[in-house]
Enzyme design. Structure first.
Site, PDB file in Angstrom:
ATOM      1  N   LYS A 109    -105.175  25.224  35.353  1.00 47.10           N
ATOM      2  CA  LYS A 109    -103.919  25.598  35.393  1.00 47.10           C
ATOM      3  C   LYS A 109    -103.624  26.135  36.913  1.00 47.10           C
ATOM      4  O   LYS A 109    -102.571  26.302  37.394  1.00 47.10           O
ATOM      5  CB  LYS A 109    -103.591  26.861  34.323  1.00 47.10           C
ATOM      6  CG  LYS A 109    -103.515  26.153  32.932  1.00 47.10           C
ATOM      7  CD  LYS A 109    -103.019  27.197  31.919  1.00 47.10           C
ATOM      8  CE  LYS A 109    -102.963  26.656  30.747  1.00 47.10           C
ATOM      9  NZ  LYS A 109    -102.520  28.099  29.819  1.00 47.10           N
ATOM     10  N   LYS A 146    -105.466  14.234  26.789  1.00 49.85           N
ATOM     11  CA  LYS A 146    -105.069  14.911  25.817  1.00 49.85           C
ATOM     12  C   LYS A 146    -103.569  15.038  25.726  1.00 49.85           C
ATOM     13  O   LYS A 146    -102.995  15.140  26.521  1.00 49.85           O
ATOM     14  CB  LYS A 146    -105.800  16.450  26.099  1.00 49.85           C
ATOM     15  CG  LYS A 146    -105.479  17.403  24.866  1.00 49.85           C
ATOM     16  CD  LYS A 146    -105.894  18.976  25.283  1.00 49.85           C
ATOM     17  CE  LYS A 146    -104.807  19.576  26.067  1.00 49.85           C
ATOM     18  NZ  LYS A 146    -105.070  21.047  26.234  1.00 49.85           N
ATOM     19  N   LYS A 164     -98.358  19.448  25.330  1.00 51.48           N
ATOM     20  CA  LYS A 164     -97.078  19.822  25.748  1.00 51.48           C
ATOM     21  C   LYS A 164     -96.487  19.733  27.243  1.00 51.48           C
ATOM     22  O   LYS A 164     -95.324  19.393  27.520  1.00 51.48           O
ATOM     23  CB  LYS A 164     -96.938  21.272  25.592  1.00 51.48           C
ATOM     24  CG  LYS A 164     -97.029  21.732  24.083  1.00 51.48           C
ATOM     25  CD  LYS A 164     -97.088  23.403  24.246  1.00 51.48           C
ATOM     26  CE  LYS A 164     -97.868  23.872  22.795  1.00 51.48           C
ATOM     27  NZ  LYS A 164     -98.130  25.030  22.908  1.00 51.48           N
TER      28      LYS A 164
HETATM   29  P1  AMP Z   1    -101.901  25.883  22.275  1.00 58.65           P
HETATM   30  O1  AMP Z   1    -100.856  25.127  22.024  1.00 58.65           O
HETATM   31  O2  AMP Z   1    -102.739  25.659  23.538  1.00 58.65           O
HETATM   32  O3  AMP Z   1    -101.783  27.414  21.919  1.00 58.65           O
HETATM   33  O4  AMP Z   1    -102.857  25.205  21.340  1.00 58.65           O
HETATM   34  C1  AMP Z   1    -103.150  25.655  19.809  1.00 58.65           C
HETATM   35  C2  AMP Z   1    -104.195  24.983  19.127  1.00 58.65           C
HETATM   36  O5  AMP Z   1    -104.164  23.473  19.171  1.00 58.65           O
HETATM   37  C3  AMP Z   1    -105.489  25.166  19.992  1.00 58.65           C
HETATM   38  O6  AMP Z   1    -106.567  25.441  19.143  1.00 58.65           O
HETATM   39  C4  AMP Z   1    -105.903  23.872  20.784  1.00 58.65           C
HETATM   40  O7  AMP Z   1    -107.333  23.739  20.724  1.00 58.65           O
HETATM   41  C5  AMP Z   1    -105.353  22.917  19.730  1.00 58.65           C
HETATM   42  N1  AMP Z   1    -105.094  21.570  20.399  1.00 58.65           N
HETATM   43  C6  AMP Z   1    -103.905  21.631  21.555  1.00 58.65           C
HETATM   44  N2  AMP Z   1    -103.607  20.304  21.715  1.00 58.65           N
HETATM   45  C7  AMP Z   1    -104.634  19.304  20.972  1.00 58.65           C
HETATM   46  C8  AMP Z   1    -104.935  18.044  20.762  1.00 58.65           C
HETATM   47  N3  AMP Z   1    -104.297  17.225  21.735  1.00 58.65           N
HETATM   48  N4  AMP Z   1    -105.878  17.657  20.144  1.00 58.65           N
HETATM   49  C9  AMP Z   1    -106.619  18.801  19.349  1.00 58.65           C
HETATM   50  N5  AMP Z   1    -106.330  20.069  19.351  1.00 58.65           N
HETATM   51  C10 AMP Z   1    -105.410  20.397  20.149  1.00 58.65           C
END
Ligand code: AMP
Ligand code: TRP
Length: 346
Positions: free
Chosen positions: A125, A208, A211
């Site tokens: 980041k 991956k 967003k």
């Molecule tokens: P965040 O939106 O970064 O707060 O992520 C929320 C949760 O979603 C976390 O546990 C991440 O590890 C999971 N996560 C986000 N993107 C992915 C993805 N592409 N595949 C699997 N898990 C994900």
């Protein structure tokens, strides 16, 4: 061993699970759901669950205040729509519990500078604008996350693969605190399901699904119009050849779609491979598009209905914060005591 199980006295407390999600988008992604939130729903029966919206973490990069507030509500509504049950789970907003920021500070005091700099998410980041442009908050992000976890002494933390390193830091910090002072924290274990630990971008199946994807076509946002989602699935990148086979090395695109298909329907890879033997990618993607539509349509309807009643969401959050505070305030008091802070006189 306690005899409460046989005597009919109070049942033994269930082990806890805890996880958080940031309110940094207008919708969860399919990666968020399959990688994390789905496990939260499944773990509610066996564990005592604590699930929260990590709004303080969201502030580590610049946010528009109005947008952040709205996204916090939509994040809560989506948890409920996905099946997180406020009767069984404490659902709350991180900033409603000052204990998180307070223990976060203590965690910062026992983290090494070099150790923090090794966090790959910080490296990624901060690489964007150069390390000098990154905020100190972004640097301290994993220490706040460690505090989030350790306050509740959970057994498991269900997350996607990208959070593994942060969890390892949380374990290290728990162990360090326990040995430097006195045993205070439980060492949390990651709960990362192999199959869905990492959902990939539909257009670039080696990165991956995120967003911040470069092209919106690779990203499934659960609250999008279901027609848009269906189209994205039908135009997902597939691999050379025509065989529907799970092989992440040779066929990353098809394998990612099989992962999604299998996770949403419960059908095994073998079953799906047989079902589409000889029929090519088109039929396979067409059916998966339908499966997705069947999943996102009611999810979206429920979320929108919940968003129409913010007072209800506020009540859920107040109730969740109450349950969380009962646990977090005691852990924080223990930690403050053990490091030698004088308690405030009443
Ligand atoms: P965040 O939106 O970064 O707060 O992520 C929320 C949760 O979603 C976390 O546990 C991440 O590890 C999971 N996560 C986000 N993107 C992915 C993805 N592409 N595949 C699997 N898990 C994900
Ligand atoms: N960092 C996590 C993410 O981006 C969100 C998070 C914050 C979290 N605090 C947490 C996850 C505590 C699990 C436990 O996905």
């Amino acid at each position: 061993m306690s005899d409460s199980a046989t005597s009919g006295a109070a049942p033994a407390a269930r082990p806890r699970v805890l996880s958080g999600i940031q309110p940094t988008a207008d919708s969860y992604t399919l990666g968020n759901y399959l990688g994390a939130v789905r496990q939260w729903v499944a773990l509610q029966d066996e564990f005592e669950p604590f699930f929260f919206i990590a709004d303080l973490h969201a502030l580590t990069v610049e946010q528009d205040p109005k947008v952040l507030r709205e996204r916090t509500y939509v994040a809560v509504a989506q948890l409920l729509a996905a099946g997180v049950d406020p009767e069984r789970s404490a659902i709350f907003v991180q900033s409603h519990l000052p204990e998180h920021a307070e223990l976060g500070w203590i965690m910062q005091t026992i983290t090494g500078f070099g150790e923090a700099r090794r966090m790959t998410q910080f490296k990624d980041k901060s690489a964007k604008g150069g390390e000098g442009a990154a905020s100190v908050g972004l640097f301290a992000y994993p220490m706040l996350m460690a505090a989030d976890i350790l306050l509740y002494r959970p057994q498991y933390v269900p997350v996607g693969e990208d959070q593994r390193q942060h969890l390892e830091l949380a374990r290290d910090l728990a162990g360090r605190f326990n040995s430097r002072y006195k045993k205070t924290f439980r060492l949390p274990e990651p709960y990362i399901l192999k199959e869905t630990a990492k959902i990939y971008d539909l257009q670039d199946p080696t990165s991956k699904m995120s967003k911040s994807a470069s092209s919106p076509n690779g990203l499934v946002s659960l609250l999008d119009d279901p027609k848009v989602t269906a189209k994205k699935i039908r135009s997902a990148v597939t691999d050379s050849g025509s065989e529907v086979r799970y092989d992440p090395e040779e066929k990353p695109g098809v394998s990612n779609l099989l992962t999604i298909y299998s996770a949403l329907t419960g059908e095994s890879f073998e079953t799906l491979e047989q079902k589409y033997a000889g029929s090519g990618y088109g039929a396979f993607k067409g059916d998966l598009a339908e499966v997705m539509v069947e999943f996102v349509t009611p999810f979206r309807d429920r979320t929108l209905a919940l968003m129409a009643d913010k007072a209800h969401l506020d009540r859920v959050l107040a109730d969740g914060a109450g349950k969380a505070r009962a646990v977090a305030s005691r852990t924080l008091a223990d930690a403050y005591d053990r490091v030698g802070l004088v308690p405030a006189a009443r």
